[in-house]
Motif scaffolding. Sequence first.
Motif, PDB file in Angstrom:
ATOM      1  N   ILE A  49      81.849  -2.293 -24.948  1.00 51.46           N
ATOM      2  CA  ILE A  49      80.770  -3.056 -25.577  1.00 51.46           C
ATOM      3  C   ILE A  49      80.620  -4.414 -24.908  1.00 51.46           C
ATOM      4  N   GLU A  50      81.738  -5.066 -24.609  1.00 50.86           N
ATOM      5  CA  GLU A  50      81.692  -6.360 -23.932  1.00 50.86           C
ATOM      6  C   GLU A  50      81.001  -6.256 -22.582  1.00 50.86           C
ATOM      7  N   ASP A  51      81.325  -5.215 -21.823  1.00 58.38           N
ATOM      8  CA  ASP A  51      80.705  -5.040 -20.505  1.00 58.38           C
ATOM      9  C   ASP A  51      79.195  -4.859 -20.626  1.00 58.38           C
ATOM     10  N   ARG A  52      78.779  -4.090 -21.623  1.00 57.25           N
ATOM     11  CA  ARG A  52      77.346  -3.875 -21.823  1.00 57.25           C
ATOM     12  C   ARG A  52      76.654  -5.177 -22.206  1.00 57.25           C
ATOM     13  N   LEU A  53      77.276  -5.970 -23.087  1.00 56.78           N
ATOM     14  CA  LEU A  53      76.684  -7.240 -23.494  1.00 56.78           C
ATOM     15  C   LEU A  53      76.655  -8.246 -22.342  1.00 56.78           C
ATOM     16  N   ALA A  54      77.683  -8.230 -21.511  1.00 56.90           N
ATOM     17  CA  ALA A  54      77.743  -9.172 -20.385  1.00 56.90           C
ATOM     18  C   ALA A  54      76.542  -8.984 -19.459  1.00 56.90           C
ATOM     19  N   ALA A  55      76.097  -7.752 -19.299  1.00 58.75           N
ATOM     20  CA  ALA A  55      74.935  -7.465 -18.456  1.00 58.75           C
ATOM     21  C   ALA A  55      73.658  -8.054 -19.046  1.00 58.75           C
ATOM     22  N   GLN A  56      73.695  -8.389 -20.354  1.00 64.57           N
ATOM     23  CA  GLN A  56      72.557  -8.998 -21.040  1.00 64.57           C
ATOM     24  C   GLN A  56      72.765 -10.500 -21.248  1.00 64.57           C
ATOM     25  N   ASN A  57      73.790 -11.052 -20.601  1.00 65.94           N
ATOM     26  CA  ASN A  57      74.149 -12.460 -20.734  1.00 65.94           C
ATOM     27  C   ASN A  57      74.526 -12.804 -22.180  1.00 65.94           C
ATOM     28  N   LYS A  58      75.256 -11.879 -22.797  1.00 62.87           N
ATOM     29  CA  LYS A  58      75.724 -12.071 -24.165  1.00 62.87           C
ATOM     30  C   LYS A  58      77.220 -11.767 -24.224  1.00 62.87           C
ATOM     31  N   THR A  59      77.839 -12.152 -25.340  1.00 66.68           N
ATOM     32  CA  THR A  59      79.275 -11.926 -25.495  1.00 66.68           C
ATOM     33  C   THR A  59      79.588 -11.469 -26.912  1.00 66.68           C
ATOM     34  N   LEU A  60      80.723 -10.808 -27.072  1.00 63.70           N
ATOM     35  CA  LEU A  60      81.169 -10.292 -28.364  1.00 63.70           C
ATOM     36  C   LEU A  60      82.127 -11.305 -28.979  1.00 63.70           C
ATOM     37  N   VAL A  82      81.200   0.640 -34.591  1.00 64.69           N
ATOM     38  CA  VAL A  82      81.820  -0.687 -34.491  1.00 64.69           C
ATOM     39  C   VAL A  82      80.808  -1.708 -34.986  1.00 64.69           C
ATOM     40  N   VAL A  83      81.271  -2.718 -35.708  1.00 69.62           N
ATOM     41  CA  VAL A  83      80.430  -3.834 -36.106  1.00 69.62           C
ATOM     42  C   VAL A  83      80.932  -5.087 -35.407  1.00 69.62           C
ATOM     43  N   GLY A  84      80.005  -5.933 -34.971  1.00 70.04           N
ATOM     44  CA  GLY A  84      80.425  -7.140 -34.279  1.00 70.04           C
ATOM     45  C   GLY A  84      79.377  -8.238 -34.351  1.00 70.04           C
ATOM     46  N   VAL A  85      79.794  -9.443 -33.983  1.00 71.74           N
ATOM     47  CA  VAL A  85      78.910 -10.598 -33.879  1.00 71.74           C
ATOM     48  C   VAL A  85      78.632 -10.852 -32.410  1.00 71.74           C
ATOM     49  N   VAL A  86      77.355 -10.949 -32.077  1.00 69.44           N
ATOM     50  CA  VAL A  86      76.932 -11.147 -30.685  1.00 69.44           C
ATOM     51  C   VAL A  86      76.427 -12.573 -30.519  1.00 69.44           C
ATOM     52  N   GLU A  87      76.882 -13.225 -29.453  1.00 68.62           N
ATOM     53  CA  GLU A  87      76.434 -14.563 -29.107  1.00 68.62           C
ATOM     54  C   GLU A  87      75.820 -14.565 -27.718  1.00 68.62           C
ATOM     55  N   ASP A  88      74.863 -15.477 -27.504  1.00 66.93           N
ATOM     56  CA  ASP A  88      74.374 -15.713 -26.155  1.00 66.93           C
ATOM     57  C   ASP A  88      75.439 -16.450 -25.360  1.00 66.93           C
ATOM     58  N   VAL A  89      75.469 -16.208 -24.074  1.00 68.87           N
ATOM     59  CA  VAL A  89      76.333 -16.968 -23.175  1.00 68.87           C
ATOM     60  C   VAL A  89      75.511 -18.113 -22.610  1.00 68.87           C
ATOM     61  N   ALA A  90      75.963 -19.356 -22.863  1.00 71.97           N
ATOM     62  CA  ALA A  90      75.219 -20.537 -22.423  1.00 71.97           C
ATOM     63  C   ALA A  90      75.573 -20.895 -20.992  1.00 71.97           C
ATOM     64  N   GLU A  91      74.619 -21.511 -20.310  1.00 71.87           N
ATOM     65  CA  GLU A  91      74.862 -21.977 -18.949  1.00 71.87           C
ATOM     66  C   GLU A  91      74.884 -23.496 -18.966  1.00 71.87           C
ATOM     67  N   ASP A  92      75.998 -24.086 -18.477  1.00 75.30           N
ATOM     68  CA  ASP A  92      76.100 -25.539 -18.503  1.00 75.30           C
ATOM     69  C   ASP A  92      75.354 -26.160 -17.327  1.00 75.30           C
ATOM     70  N   ASP A  93      75.350 -27.496 -17.241  1.00 75.75           N
ATOM     71  CA  ASP A  93      74.602 -28.203 -16.211  1.00 75.75           C
ATOM     72  C   ASP A  93      75.066 -27.885 -14.816  1.00 75.75           C
ATOM     73  N   ALA A  94      76.323 -27.501 -14.684  1.00 75.13           N
ATOM     74  CA  ALA A  94      76.865 -27.189 -13.362  1.00 75.13           C
ATOM     75  C   ALA A  94      76.494 -25.785 -12.938  1.00 75.13           C
ATOM     76  N   GLY A  95      75.869 -25.026 -13.816  1.00 79.17           N
ATOM     77  CA  GLY A  95      75.464 -23.683 -13.459  1.00 79.17           C
ATOM     78  C   GLY A  95      76.511 -22.626 -13.699  1.00 79.17           C
ATOM     79  N   THR A  96      77.639 -23.015 -14.309  1.00 76.39           N
ATOM     80  CA  THR A  96      78.677 -22.019 -14.608  1.00 76.39           C
ATOM     81  C   THR A  96      78.481 -21.530 -16.017  1.00 76.39           C
ATOM     82  N   LEU A  97      78.787 -20.268 -16.257  1.00 82.28           N
ATOM     83  CA  LEU A  97      78.595 -19.676 -17.567  1.00 82.28           C
ATOM     84  C   LEU A  97      79.761 -20.015 -18.470  1.00 82.28           C
ATOM     85  N   GLN A  98      79.442 -20.336 -19.721  1.00 86.80           N
ATOM     86  CA  GLN A  98      80.505 -20.610 -20.681  1.00 86.80           C
ATOM     87  C   GLN A  98      80.029 -20.152 -22.049  1.00 86.80           C
ATOM     88  N   ASN A  99      80.995 -19.767 -22.899  1.00 87.57           N
ATOM     89  CA  ASN A  99      80.642 -19.301 -24.249  1.00 87.57           C
ATOM     90  C   ASN A  99      80.323 -20.496 -25.138  1.00 87.57           C
TER      91      ASN A  99
END
Length: 257
Positions: free
Chosen positions: A65-76, A240-257
């Motif tokens: 599930i995490e891998d699938r969400l990562a492709a959508q720029n989301k996280t579990l 499975v039930v879960g909470v999905v969050e967007d993965v934010a991109e900081d000013d440096a361009g690196t991805l962070q939760n």
Amino acid sequence: MRVRRSLSLLLGLALWAGQGAAVECRDESYQGNRYSLCEVDASRENLRLFLRDDTGAVMGHFSTIEDRLAAQNKTLAFATNAGMYHTDRSPVGLYVEDGNEEMRLVTNPGPGNFGLVPNGVFCLREGRADVIETLAFEASTPSCTSATQSGPMLVIDGELHPRFLKDSDSRYIRNGVGTSADGRRVVFAISRNTVNFHDFASLFRDHLDLPQALYFDGNISRLHAPDLNRSDAGFMMGPVVGVVEDVAEDDAGTLQN
């Protein structure tokens, strides 16, 4: 003892209401048993059910599930197994995901824990989540965007399931979910030692002060809780039930939760 429990509950509610994370997970003890609890504000957070990928294959693992969400720029942010399933991982009872029904509502008593009526449905709607007893669900036909049926009910309108025995020696690792009357507060719990149904149901009613609660499953129960540095692996799960969050991109361009 009652006052201390009430103060502890009020503090927990205050922390829960004020926290900014999608989900708050913590380890806690109650009446000699140990639990991991994850609380979600369903009015603010993206609670979702997961079973199959786009090809129709059962995902079955938190990592998939995490891998699938990562492709959508989301996280579990959190996840747990959410209802009983057959050997092919198809749901035993009602299962609706994003408006698509895979399995119908089952209203008859039957074998095993699922058939220990009253059982119930965990229903996700816009801005809320509710545990609803099966016959009440059938009568009211709520418009759930997603739903999963399981059983037995743990707490029904503030009362423990009538078949639970306080001194039962049927003890397993157990997980389930409870909801508040307004559908906003959702608490998922998994025991960290074996417990009987009476003790597990009492956790939701007497410690967490939730009027409705539903059992998900026993020894197969698993939890994905980054807050607790925990992501259980093993054989494939069904729903499975879960909470999905967007993965934010900081000013440096690196991805962070």
